[in-house]
Design a protein around this motif. Structure first.
Motif, PDB file in Angstrom:
ATOM      1  N   GLU A 221       1.085  -1.640  -0.428  1.00  0.00           N
ATOM      2  CA  GLU A 221       0.060  -0.224   0.137  1.00  0.00           C
ATOM      3  C   GLU A 221       0.908   0.526  -0.323  1.00  0.00           C
ATOM      4  O   GLU A 221       2.007   1.527   1.187  1.00  0.00           O
ATOM      5  CB  GLU A 221      -0.445  -0.127   1.507  1.00  0.00           C
ATOM      6  CG  GLU A 221      -1.602  -1.072   1.528  1.00  0.00           C
ATOM      7  CD  GLU A 221      -2.930  -0.710   2.560  1.00  0.00           C
ATOM      8  OE1 GLU A 221      -3.742  -0.095   3.295  1.00  0.00           O
ATOM      9  OE2 GLU A 221      -2.867  -1.894   3.221  1.00  0.00           O
ATOM     10  N   PRO A 222      -0.170   2.534  -0.323  1.00  0.00           N
ATOM     11  CA  PRO A 222       1.175   3.821  -0.613  1.00  0.00           C
ATOM     12  C   PRO A 222       1.764   3.513   0.352  1.00  0.00           C
ATOM     13  O   PRO A 222       2.289   4.986   0.863  1.00  0.00           O
ATOM     14  CB  PRO A 222       0.055   4.856  -1.736  1.00  0.00           C
ATOM     15  CG  PRO A 222      -1.112   3.691  -1.877  1.00  0.00           C
ATOM     16  CD  PRO A 222      -0.306   2.354  -1.238  1.00  0.00           C
ATOM     17  N   LYS A 223       0.685   3.729   1.913  1.00  0.00           N
ATOM     18  CA  LYS A 223       1.833   4.283   3.293  1.00  0.00           C
ATOM     19  C   LYS A 223       2.961   4.047   3.383  1.00  0.00           C
ATOM     20  O   LYS A 223       3.429   4.266   3.941  1.00  0.00           O
ATOM     21  CB  LYS A 223       0.061   4.344   4.085  1.00  0.00           C
ATOM     22  CG  LYS A 223       0.134   2.845   4.638  1.00  0.00           C
ATOM     23  CD  LYS A 223      -0.799   2.511   5.892  1.00  0.00           C
ATOM     24  CE  LYS A 223      -1.704   0.706   5.483  1.00  0.00           C
ATOM     25  NZ  LYS A 223      -2.572   1.408   6.597  1.00  0.00           N
ATOM     26  N   TYR A 224       3.033   2.650   2.984  1.00  0.00           N
ATOM     27  CA  TYR A 224       4.401   1.915   3.809  1.00  0.00           C
ATOM     28  C   TYR A 224       5.678   3.046   2.856  1.00  0.00           C
ATOM     29  O   TYR A 224       6.906   2.634   3.113  1.00  0.00           O
ATOM     30  CB  TYR A 224       4.256   0.865   3.405  1.00  0.00           C
ATOM     31  CG  TYR A 224       3.189   0.149   4.249  1.00  0.00           C
ATOM     32  CD1 TYR A 224       3.863  -0.147   5.574  1.00  0.00           C
ATOM     33  CD2 TYR A 224       2.080  -0.232   3.776  1.00  0.00           C
ATOM     34  CE1 TYR A 224       2.328  -0.791   6.909  1.00  0.00           C
ATOM     35  CE2 TYR A 224       1.435  -0.910   4.285  1.00  0.00           C
ATOM     36  CZ  TYR A 224       1.582  -1.289   6.249  1.00  0.00           C
ATOM     37  OH  TYR A 224       1.246  -1.252   7.060  1.00  0.00           O
ATOM     38  N   MET A 306       9.340  -1.929   5.627  1.00  0.00           N
ATOM     39  CA  MET A 306       8.115  -3.442   5.266  1.00  0.00           C
ATOM     40  C   MET A 306       7.243  -3.182   5.883  1.00  0.00           C
ATOM     41  O   MET A 306       6.945  -2.144   6.943  1.00  0.00           O
ATOM     42  CB  MET A 306       8.952  -4.333   6.523  1.00  0.00           C
ATOM     43  CG  MET A 306      10.118  -4.757   5.417  1.00  0.00           C
ATOM     44  SD  MET A 306      10.795  -6.453   6.097  1.00  0.00           S
ATOM     45  CE  MET A 306      12.860  -6.226   4.889  1.00  0.00           C
ATOM     46  N   THR A 307       6.127  -3.972   5.864  1.00  0.00           N
ATOM     47  CA  THR A 307       5.081  -4.133   6.886  1.00  0.00           C
ATOM     48  C   THR A 307       4.551  -4.415   7.733  1.00  0.00           C
ATOM     49  O   THR A 307       6.005  -5.754   7.729  1.00  0.00           O
ATOM     50  CB  THR A 307       3.861  -3.951   5.806  1.00  0.00           C
ATOM     51  OG1 THR A 307       3.755  -5.756   5.783  1.00  0.00           O
ATOM     52  CG2 THR A 307       3.846  -3.738   4.001  1.00  0.00           C
ATOM     53  N   GLY A 312       6.385  -9.820  10.771  1.00  0.00           N
ATOM     54  CA  GLY A 312       5.658 -10.970  12.120  1.00  0.00           C
ATOM     55  C   GLY A 312       6.028 -12.080  11.218  1.00  0.00           C
ATOM     56  O   GLY A 312       6.622 -13.132  11.643  1.00  0.00           O
ATOM     57  N   LYS A 313       6.407 -12.064   9.256  1.00  0.00           N
ATOM     58  CA  LYS A 313       6.303 -13.118   8.523  1.00  0.00           C
ATOM     59  C   LYS A 313       8.227 -13.491   9.096  1.00  0.00           C
ATOM     60  O   LYS A 313       8.823 -14.782   9.211  1.00  0.00           O
ATOM     61  CB  LYS A 313       6.324 -13.154   7.564  1.00  0.00           C
ATOM     62  CG  LYS A 313       4.817 -13.355   6.672  1.00  0.00           C
ATOM     63  CD  LYS A 313       4.590 -12.724   5.576  1.00  0.00           C
ATOM     64  CE  LYS A 313       5.498 -13.376   4.504  1.00  0.00           C
ATOM     65  NZ  LYS A 313       4.903 -12.920   3.259  1.00  0.00           N
ATOM     66  N   LEU A 314       8.848 -12.169   9.340  1.00  0.00           N
ATOM     67  CA  LEU A 314      10.570 -12.844  10.064  1.00  0.00           C
ATOM     68  C   LEU A 314      11.094 -12.685  11.352  1.00  0.00           C
ATOM     69  O   LEU A 314      11.821 -13.393  11.796  1.00  0.00           O
ATOM     70  CB  LEU A 314      11.424 -10.805   9.735  1.00  0.00           C
ATOM     71  CG  LEU A 314      11.628 -10.182   8.311  1.00  0.00           C
ATOM     72  CD1 LEU A 314      11.586  -9.398   8.692  1.00  0.00           C
ATOM     73  CD2 LEU A 314      12.758 -11.248   8.217  1.00  0.00           C
TER      74      LEU A 314
END
Length: 375
Positions: A221-224, A306-307, A312-314
């Motif tokens: 998303e643009p916000k990131y 990063m989001t 969370g995946k890391l």
């Protein structure tokens, strides 16, 4: 599940979850004082972790609880005294490890598993770690994996033997951490404990992601995406630091040309944990876009942070630890937990596949010690 645990300095339960994934552990009680982390803990496990492990009320409750393994991701703090010979009542009450040591003394679990930052072994010129090892081995009479005694009967160990890196356990994150595992010598006896391996696992033999690019979720998303003004500030800062001979500054961790990229350590504070983990993710329509929360338009280099999902995946929370048999992911945050708190909670947590490997090692030790029948 034959073994029970308590989860101290619990955060959002990453250590507990890693142990549960082995199928050999179930948790009975937790302690965490961060209210937002407690919200997530309640949401994930249906348990109230809002307990203060330093309180006599909580310690008294543990006195009545029959459990097997103490788990704790305790904070790194300086000790003003060498050891605990004067008794726990005389120790600084601010040092969380002293409270954990008192709980161990009062409840005598079969085993203890502790996690901390990698700097713990060097903290205060090695004095902090020296006191911790002395306390576990000589005051509490627990066998610490990785510790020996020399011919003079003195404690002997190498700090590096307690540091393990998430990147060697199937996760593309460069995250060295200190891990301590100890078994009750009073329960098992010295001779029996000689039969267990005296080195924690260095790696596992499988991986969740080949590299960071396999983990990243592109076209975010643009916000990131970073504001152009802020990115320019980071660029100038890194240039100044490089002129001084420093390696400080932002990092685009998956820059084109990097083979098998790996993330840098994500941090509870966000901040540099984000800026050292910028992502190259170009997509049309982003450059020059105005986002209400940013002071300048979005950058034209395709650079973003990063989001929370990627963090969370890391750590193995998302796309791993909460998957059911059908591959449906049941991890989520409660609605009250903001993205800022999500970053903090992931950054402050543990990499679950590392913990799971450590827990499997503990299970093997219990098997050697006769707590589990040989299959």
């Amino acid at each position: 599940m034959p073994f029970t645990t308590i989860d101290l300095c619990a955060g959002i339960g990453g250590i507990r979850k890693g142990f549960e994934l082995t199928g050999y552990f179930t948790n009975l009680m937790a302690a965490e004082i961060d209210r937002y982390a407690c919200m997530t803990y309640q949401h994930l496990y249906g348990e109230d972790a809002n307990n203060d492990l330093t309180s006599e009320e909580f310690k008294a409750a543990l006195d009545e609880l029959h459990y097997d393994v103490l788990l704790a991701g305790f904070p790194c703090q300086t000790f003003s005294r060498a050891g605990l010979e004067e008794g726990f009542d005389n120790e600084e009450k601010g040092v969380i490890f002293n409270h954990i040591a008192e709980i161990i003394q009062r409840t005598r679990p079969r085993a203890v598993f502790l996690e901390n930052v990698d700097n713990l072994v060097r903290h205060d010129k090695g004095n902090t770690f020296r006191i911790i090892i002395h306390t576990l081995e000589e005051v509490l009479n627990y066998k610490v994996i990785g510790v020996n005694y020399n011919i003079l009967g003195e404690l002997s160990y190498n700090g590096k033997d307690f540091i393990r890196n998430s990147r060697n356990f199937g996760i593309p994150q460069n995250r060295p951490r200190t891990y301590l595992m100890a078994f009750d010598r009073q329960r098992y006896g010295t001779d029996a404990l000689l039969g267990i391996e005296n080195l924690l696992p260095i790696e596992n033999d499988w991986y969740l992601y080949e590299d960071l690019n396999e983990l990243l979720e592109f076209h975010a998303e643009p916000k990131y995406y970073m504001a152009s003004g802020y990115l320019d500030t980071l660029i100038r800062h890194r240039e100044r630091e490089h002129k001084k001979g420093n390696g400080f500054g932002y990092r685009v961790v998956n820059e084109p040309g990097i083979e098998h990229p790996v993330a840098n350590t994500i941090m509870a504070t966000g901040g540099s944990g984000k800026e050292r983990n910028l992502v190259y993710d170009p997509q049309e329509g982003i450059a020059g876009m105005t986002v209400p929360t940013k002071k300048t338009v979005l950058n034209d280099r395709g650079i973003r942070v990063m989001t929370p999902r990627e963090w969370g995946k890391l750590q193995g929370f998302i796309n791993y630890a909460f998957l059911d048999e059908d591959g449906v992911d049941h991890f989520s945050f409660p609605p009250e937990v903001s993205p800022v708190q999500q970053y903090k909670q992931f950054g402050n947590s543990v990499t679950i596949p590392v913990i799971e490997t450590m827990a499997e090692f503990m299970v093997n030790c219990f098997r050697v010690l006769g707590d589990i029948p040989n299959e």
